[in-house]
Design a protein around this motif. Structure first.
Motif, PDB file in Angstrom:
ATOM      1  N   PRO A   8       0.809  -1.226   0.000  1.00 26.32           N
ATOM      2  CA  PRO A   8       0.000   0.000   0.000  1.00 26.32           C
ATOM      3  C   PRO A   8       0.836   1.267   0.000  1.00 26.32           C
ATOM      4  N   LYS A   9       2.120   1.163   0.351  1.00 24.31           N
ATOM      5  CA  LYS A   9       2.991   2.335   0.419  1.00 24.31           C
ATOM      6  C   LYS A   9       3.849   2.509  -0.837  1.00 24.31           C
ATOM      7  N   LYS A  10       3.716   1.608  -1.799  1.00 27.02           N
ATOM      8  CA  LYS A  10       4.560   1.677  -2.992  1.00 27.02           C
ATOM      9  C   LYS A  10       3.895   2.567  -4.030  1.00 27.02           C
ATOM     10  N   ASP A  11       4.459   3.736  -4.241  1.00 26.48           N
ATOM     11  CA  ASP A  11       3.842   4.714  -5.137  1.00 26.48           C
ATOM     12  C   ASP A  11       4.472   4.750  -6.526  1.00 26.48           C
ATOM     13  N   ASN A  12       5.614   4.111  -6.715  1.00 31.07           N
ATOM     14  CA  ASN A  12       6.278   4.098  -8.016  1.00 31.07           C
ATOM     15  C   ASN A  12       6.481   2.654  -8.456  1.00 31.07           C
ATOM     16  N   TYR A  13       5.804   2.263  -9.521  1.00 29.28           N
ATOM     17  CA  TYR A  13       5.931   0.901 -10.035  1.00 29.28           C
ATOM     18  C   TYR A  13       5.357   0.831 -11.448  1.00 29.28           C
ATOM     19  N   LYS A  14       5.502  -0.331 -12.079  1.00 34.95           N
ATOM     20  CA  LYS A  14       5.036  -0.521 -13.449  1.00 34.95           C
ATOM     21  C   LYS A  14       4.100  -1.718 -13.538  1.00 34.95           C
ATOM     22  N   VAL A  15       3.186  -1.628 -14.490  1.00 36.33           N
ATOM     23  CA  VAL A  15       2.226  -2.688 -14.759  1.00 36.33           C
ATOM     24  C   VAL A  15       2.242  -2.963 -16.263  1.00 36.33           C
ATOM     25  N   PHE A  16       2.171  -4.234 -16.641  1.00 32.55           N
ATOM     26  CA  PHE A  16       2.090  -4.603 -18.057  1.00 32.55           C
ATOM     27  C   PHE A  16       0.643  -4.928 -18.407  1.00 32.55           C
ATOM     28  N   LEU A  17       0.164  -4.372 -19.533  1.00 30.02           N
ATOM     29  CA  LEU A  17      -1.192  -4.643 -19.997  1.00 30.02           C
ATOM     30  C   LEU A  17      -1.169  -5.159 -21.427  1.00 30.02           C
ATOM     31  N   THR A  18      -2.033  -6.129 -21.690  1.00 29.16           N
ATOM     32  CA  THR A  18      -2.206  -6.625 -23.047  1.00 29.16           C
ATOM     33  C   THR A  18      -3.661  -7.016 -23.222  1.00 29.16           C
ATOM     34  N   ALA A  19      -4.037  -7.335 -24.459  1.00 31.09           N
ATOM     35  CA  ALA A  19      -5.426  -7.705 -24.740  1.00 31.09           C
ATOM     36  C   ALA A  19      -5.479  -8.544 -26.000  1.00 31.09           C
ATOM     37  N   ASP A  20      -6.520  -9.347 -26.093  1.00 34.04           N
ATOM     38  CA  ASP A  20      -6.844 -10.070 -27.329  1.00 34.04           C
ATOM     39  C   ASP A  20      -5.686 -10.901 -27.859  1.00 34.04           C
ATOM     40  N   PHE A  21      -5.132 -11.728 -26.991  1.00 37.50           N
ATOM     41  CA  PHE A  21      -4.058 -12.613 -27.414  1.00 37.50           C
ATOM     42  C   PHE A  21      -4.557 -13.704 -28.354  1.00 37.50           C
ATOM     43  N   HIS A  22      -5.755 -14.174 -28.115  1.00 35.67           N
ATOM     44  CA  HIS A  22      -6.333 -15.247 -28.923  1.00 35.67           C
ATOM     45  C   HIS A  22      -5.382 -16.429 -29.067  1.00 35.67           C
ATOM     46  N   GLY A  23      -4.736 -16.785 -27.961  1.00 33.91           N
ATOM     47  CA  GLY A  23      -3.947 -18.002 -27.910  1.00 33.91           C
ATOM     48  C   GLY A  23      -2.629 -17.988 -28.641  1.00 33.91           C
ATOM     49  N   VAL A  24      -2.108 -16.811 -29.017  1.00 35.72           N
ATOM     50  CA  VAL A  24      -0.870 -16.783 -29.807  1.00 35.72           C
ATOM     51  C   VAL A  24       0.336 -16.354 -28.969  1.00 35.72           C
TER      52      VAL A  24
END
Length: 460
Positions: free
Chosen positions: A160-176
């Motif tokens: 809850p105290k970590k204000d600087n970080y990264k997140v990876f987002l993706t969509a519609d892989f369709h199994g590839v």
């Protein structure tokens, strides 16, 4: 796949302001997959080789789910049904705690797909874990021993105290994933992400053969790259809701609540994951889908009353289908009112979705589509077609970002702003397809040149 799929080749180079984000060499190699035996050279092989009843080396996994401050979910698949368990401890301590899968008060020996929800964990803490297995007297005449895995993996709970970080987002892989997850991961620097978000349509075409398309389609590769140590969220898309085995989705991606929606908080951001399912038809299932939309709306109303919502600087909604300028018009009667709150206490700062297989974003305060600085973006035809077919609301609404197929986006969280970078990961020139910031008041600042396509005027 969508019937009106638009094939677009992205040809962007990084803008000078973000040259450092552009890998020098992008998509210049690939992974060619073959089955190979693994030989272990060991002078004490007779002592170290695993017993035939030792099932602690999984066929698939483990994969971590449900990032949270006080719990995490560990899933894996063994080569045959057995009892599955976890030993875990805080890193740096000696004693392991043991948890077995239990059903009706007894250890469950009946499954090969195993799930353990580890609860009452400490926030921002690193834990180590290893797998356990056992067979009962009906499964083997040779042994009643239980086995402890040789491999020790680790994970860290959200802080809850970590204000600087990264997140990876993706969509519609369709199994590839086997074809493109590696260059996406490498060229977006996703290895720095704290957790990973898949915004639906994860399987090839449908859940017609759930085990095959789920494991070989994406879980094995996600597990190979990060899944044993960092959690992921797999949101259900319309293709994940199709096929004769669609009911198994929750078996592979279970949440302790038993639902497919959830919310979790790290630092300044509250992440809200919705299940947009698909357009209800006219059968009994349609009534249940409508009921599930209403259930999520009531859950959102209660979520707005919580400390997690009220103290969050940013609120980010994650879903498969967007509400506006998309096929998501069926969602508006349900979610339109609860999400279209522009007050400081009730606003959401970004709604991220996929489904359309075409990247674009709509800033909440304008009647236009914004597209990253690419050669193809100079052509307004596909975007004008979308705005003609799917209307942009006239009233001010939330910022909506629609990811392309498949996306490689990094969200950089800071206390003062959210920085979104969409990577042109498969172009030999590298670079960013789009980059922008969202402030606490939900205003948006473009970080690279973009093309703006105003809402077409309706013909009289």
């Amino acid at each position: 796949m969508k019937k009106h799929l638009l094939a677009i080749v992205f040809l962007a180079a990084a803008s000078p302001a973000f040259a450092g984000d552009a890998p020098k060499s992008v998509y210049t190699h690939y992974h060619n997959w073959t089955m190979q035996p693994g030989t272990v050279k060991d002078a004490a092989a007779a002592d170290n080789v695993r017993h035939q009843d030792d099932l602690t080396t999984p066929m698939h996994g483990p994969w971590l789910l449900n990032p949270a401050q006080d719990f995490i979910t560990i899933n894996w698949i063994t080569r045959r049904p057995c009892a599955g368990g976890i030993q875990y401890r805080e890193k740096g301590t000696e004693e392991f705690k043991t948890v077995w899968e239990v059903k009706y008060g007894t250890i469950d020996f009946s499954k090969d797909l195993h799930t353990i929800h580890l609860k009452n964990l400490k926030p921002g803490t690193e834990y180590e874990y290893r797998l356990l297995s056992a067979l009962d007297r009906y499964q083997t005449p040779y042994s009643t021993a239980h086995y402890v895995g040789q491999e020790i993996n680790s994970f860290k709970t959200l802080d809850p105290k970590k204000d600087n970080y990264k997140v990876f987002l993706t969509a519609d892989f369709h199994g590839v994933a086997r074809l493109c997850l590696d260059p996406m991961y490498e060229n977006s620097n996703a290895k720095e992400a704290d957790f990973f978000l898949f915004l639906g349509d994860n399987v090839e075409d449908s859940m017609g053969d759930a085990r095959y398309y789920t494991t070989f389609g994406f879980l094995d590769d996600a597990g190979r790259l990060w899944g044993k140590n960092k959690p992921s969220v797999y949101i259900r898309g319309n293709h994940d809701l199709a096929g004769r085995e669609l009911y198994q989705f929750g078996d592979y991606f279970p949440h302790p609540s038993g639902e497919t929606y959830q919310a979790f908080r790290q630092g300044s951001v509250l992440f809200i994951c919705l299940d947009t399912m698909w357009r209800p038809g006219k059968d009994v299932q349609a009534e249940q889908m409508k009921a599930y939309f209403n259930q999520q709306v009531e859950w959102l109303k209660e979520l707005k009353k919580t400390k997690e919502w009220k103290t969050a600087t940013f609120r980010v909604v994650l879903a498969h289908v967007a509400l506006y300028c998309s096929e998501g018009a069926y969602l508006q009667p349900f979610f339109g009112e609860v999400l279209n709150d522009t007050t400081p206490a009730g606003r959401i700062h970004a709604y991220l979705a996929g489904h359309e297989h075409l990247y674009y974003r709509i800033n909440g305060s304008e009647k236009a589509i914004r597209v990253g600085s690419t050669n193809t973006a100079n052509n307004p035809k596909p975007y004008n077609a979308y705005m003609t077919r799917y209307d942009i609301p006239d009233a001010k609404t939330f910022n909506q970002i629609v990811l392309h197929q498949p996306e490689a986006m990094i969200l950089e969280v800071t206390p003062q702003k959210l920085i979104f970078k969409s990577y042109d990961w498969h172009n030999v020139n590298g670079g960013l397809y789009d980059a922008f910031e969202i402030m606490p008041d939900a205003t948006v600042k473009d970080l690279i040149p973009v093309h703006v396509f105003p809402k077409p005027e309706k013909k009289k």
